[in-house]
Each structure stands twice: as C-alpha cells, then as structure tokens.
Write a protein that holds these residues in place. Sequence first.
Motif, mmCIF file in Angstrom:
data_model
loop_
_atom_site.group_PDB
_atom_site.id
_atom_site.type_symbol
_atom_site.label_atom_id
_atom_site.label_comp_id
_atom_site.label_asym_id
_atom_site.label_seq_id
_atom_site.Cartn_x
_atom_site.Cartn_y
_atom_site.Cartn_z
ATOM 1 N N PHE A 1 0.825 -1.208 0.000
ATOM 2 C CA PHE A 1 0.000 0.000 0.000
ATOM 3 C C PHE A 1 0.863 1.264 0.000
ATOM 4 O O PHE A 1 0.672 2.161 -0.827
ATOM 5 N N PHE A 2 1.824 1.329 0.930
ATOM 6 C CA PHE A 2 2.632 2.549 1.018
ATOM 7 C C PHE A 2 3.608 2.678 -0.147
ATOM 8 O O PHE A 2 3.940 3.796 -0.549
ATOM 9 N N ARG A 3 4.026 1.563 -0.740
ATOM 10 C CA ARG A 3 4.858 1.646 -1.943
ATOM 11 C C ARG A 3 4.059 2.274 -3.074
ATOM 12 O O ARG A 3 4.537 3.183 -3.764
ATOM 13 N N ILE A 4 2.813 1.817 -3.254
ATOM 14 C CA ILE A 4 1.965 2.381 -4.312
ATOM 15 C C ILE A 4 1.710 3.865 -4.041
ATOM 16 O O ILE A 4 1.776 4.699 -4.948
ATOM 17 N N MET A 5 1.426 4.197 -2.791
ATOM 18 C CA MET A 5 1.166 5.589 -2.439
ATOM 19 C C MET A 5 2.389 6.467 -2.746
ATOM 20 O O MET A 5 2.258 7.550 -3.314
ATOM 21 N N MET A 6 3.577 5.983 -2.400
ATOM 22 C CA MET A 6 4.794 6.770 -2.655
ATOM 23 C C MET A 6 5.104 6.849 -4.143
ATOM 24 O O MET A 6 5.559 7.888 -4.626
ATOM 25 N N GLN A 7 4.827 5.766 -4.886
ATOM 26 C CA GLN A 7 5.015 5.822 -6.337
ATOM 27 C C GLN A 7 4.088 6.870 -6.949
ATOM 28 O O GLN A 7 4.499 7.651 -7.817
ATOM 29 N N ASN A 8 2.830 6.882 -6.499
ATOM 30 C CA ASN A 8 1.873 7.858 -7.016
ATOM 31 C C ASN A 8 2.305 9.286 -6.691
ATOM 32 O O ASN A 8 2.191 10.184 -7.523
ATOM 33 N N ALA A 9 2.816 9.480 -5.472
ATOM 34 C CA ALA A 9 3.286 10.815 -5.070
ATOM 35 C C ALA A 9 4.480 11.234 -5.927
ATOM 36 O O ALA A 9 4.561 12.379 -6.385
ATOM 37 N N THR B 1 5.236 10.176 -8.963
ATOM 38 C CA THR B 1 4.740 10.431 -10.316
ATOM 39 C C THR B 1 4.074 11.801 -10.400
ATOM 40 O O THR B 1 4.305 12.566 -11.342
ATOM 41 N N ARG B 2 3.254 12.113 -9.395
ATOM 42 C CA ARG B 2 2.553 13.401 -9.362
ATOM 43 C C ARG B 2 3.546 14.561 -9.328
ATOM 44 O O ARG B 2 3.395 15.555 -10.039
ATOM 45 N N GLU B 3 4.592 14.431 -8.512
ATOM 46 C CA GLU B 3 5.585 15.512 -8.418
ATOM 47 C C GLU B 3 6.407 15.633 -9.699
ATOM 48 O O GLU B 3 6.751 16.733 -10.121
ATOM 49 N N GLN B 4 6.713 14.492 -10.327
ATOM 50 C CA GLN B 4 7.454 14.535 -11.588
ATOM 51 C C GLN B 4 6.634 15.253 -12.663
ATOM 52 O O GLN B 4 7.154 16.110 -13.387
ATOM 53 N N LEU B 5 5.352 14.924 -12.725
ATOM 54 C CA LEU B 5 4.482 15.597 -13.702
ATOM 55 C C LEU B 5 4.367 17.087 -13.403
ATOM 56 O O LEU B 5 4.324 17.913 -14.323
ATOM 57 N N GLN C 1 -8.450 21.671 -11.724
ATOM 58 C CA GLN C 1 -8.909 20.288 -11.902
ATOM 59 C C GLN C 1 -8.393 19.380 -10.783
ATOM 60 O O GLN C 1 -9.098 18.477 -10.343
ATOM 61 N N LYS C 2 -7.187 19.639 -10.320
ATOM 62 C CA LYS C 2 -6.575 18.787 -9.294
ATOM 63 C C LYS C 2 -7.180 19.031 -7.915
ATOM 64 O O LYS C 2 -7.343 18.097 -7.130
ATOM 65 N N TYR C 3 -7.499 20.271 -7.592
ATOM 66 C CA TYR C 3 -8.005 20.632 -6.263
ATOM 67 C C TYR C 3 -9.365 21.338 -6.343
ATOM 68 O O TYR C 3 -9.534 22.425 -5.797
#
Length: 196
Positions: A125-133, A135-139, A158-160
């Motif tokens: 769970f936390f690996r997926i969460m950190m990967q998503n974070a 990815t979001r910061e890279q974008l 759109q994001k917030y």
Amino acid sequence: MNESLILKNISQHISLSDDEAGYFISLLKERRIKKKELILKQQQSCKEISFVQSGTLRAFYVDSSGKESTIMFAVPDWWITDMHCFVNQKPAILNIEALEDSSILQLKKDDLEALYLKVPKFERFFRIMMQNAYTREQLRIIENLSLTAEERYYNFLQKYPLAVERITQKQIASYLGITPEFLSTIKTNKQKNSTS
C-alpha cells in the motif's frame, strides 16, 4: 474517530481482514487542528504521516529570505508528510499548516515499521502511495517547465476542485510559482473568456 474514509482509502490497493484493519486503526492517533496551526515546522523531526479526514492542509517551504513556496495541498482522503524527512528520519524541510479547522489521523514512523512486520501487505500500500506521489511531483515539474502559468492554473483547478474556495490567492500563486497579481490577471481573463 471515523474509520470508514481511511479504510476505503486503503482498500483501493489492498484488502484487509477485520483483525488487520483493527490493528491498523489501533495505531492511528486522531488529532484536531485549528486554522493556521502547524503540525510540522522546518527543522523539527518528522515522525508522522497524516491522513486528512476533514479540512485542508498545505505543505510549504520558506527560504532564507522568508519567501514561501507551496509544495502541495491535502484535502480529505489525502495523505501528507515531509516524505524525504519522514522516510529518512531527517529534520523537516517543509512546514505543514492547516488552512482551516481540520481533523487528521497520524501514523508514527515506528508504528508504520511495526505494521509492515505484522501486516506485510501494508508495504504494498505505502509503496503504491509513494510511487503515485513521486509520479505526481514529476508531472508537476514537467508542467512547470512546459506549460504557461494559465495552463498550470487550469490544471490546479482540476486537481483541487474542492479546495479552491478554501485557499488564498497568495497560496495558490506560491504553488504555481507566480505572483498573486499575475494570478489575478489570469483569473480576470478567465472570467472575461467565460462570459464572452
């Protein structure tokens, strides 16, 4: 403590038995924070990761001249911490502030490590969460390099969408890397375009 929102968040990536869910919930500490209260200050040790139950939080950096740069906002159903410092147990680089009266659930670093041992699927769970974070910061970095300020503002909306009314123009501008005055011009142009 209302457990349903955080358990729903967890269930997006892993399934828990009743015992596993109960153990996880037992590790959480509920905290109510007032508007403008800081839950983390630069140079403080970063020992918790927080899940937003209600309200809005902001993570921001203050440079040596006192200029604030907003790194992220967290609305209900989002997690927030100074990830670099939480993972590596370093002094915080960021401040985390409540933008309105808020309720959060906090998980301590030591309890997270115990959770990994007792319920190993939480590592997923936390690996997926950190990967998503990540990815979001890279974008976001790519957007800052390639999009106009106006395009970044539309992406922000759109994001917030739920947080826009709760966040000041100055805070939005610091997130976008522009001045509040320039943001005001963008908003004025947007209004003109939508009425014409």
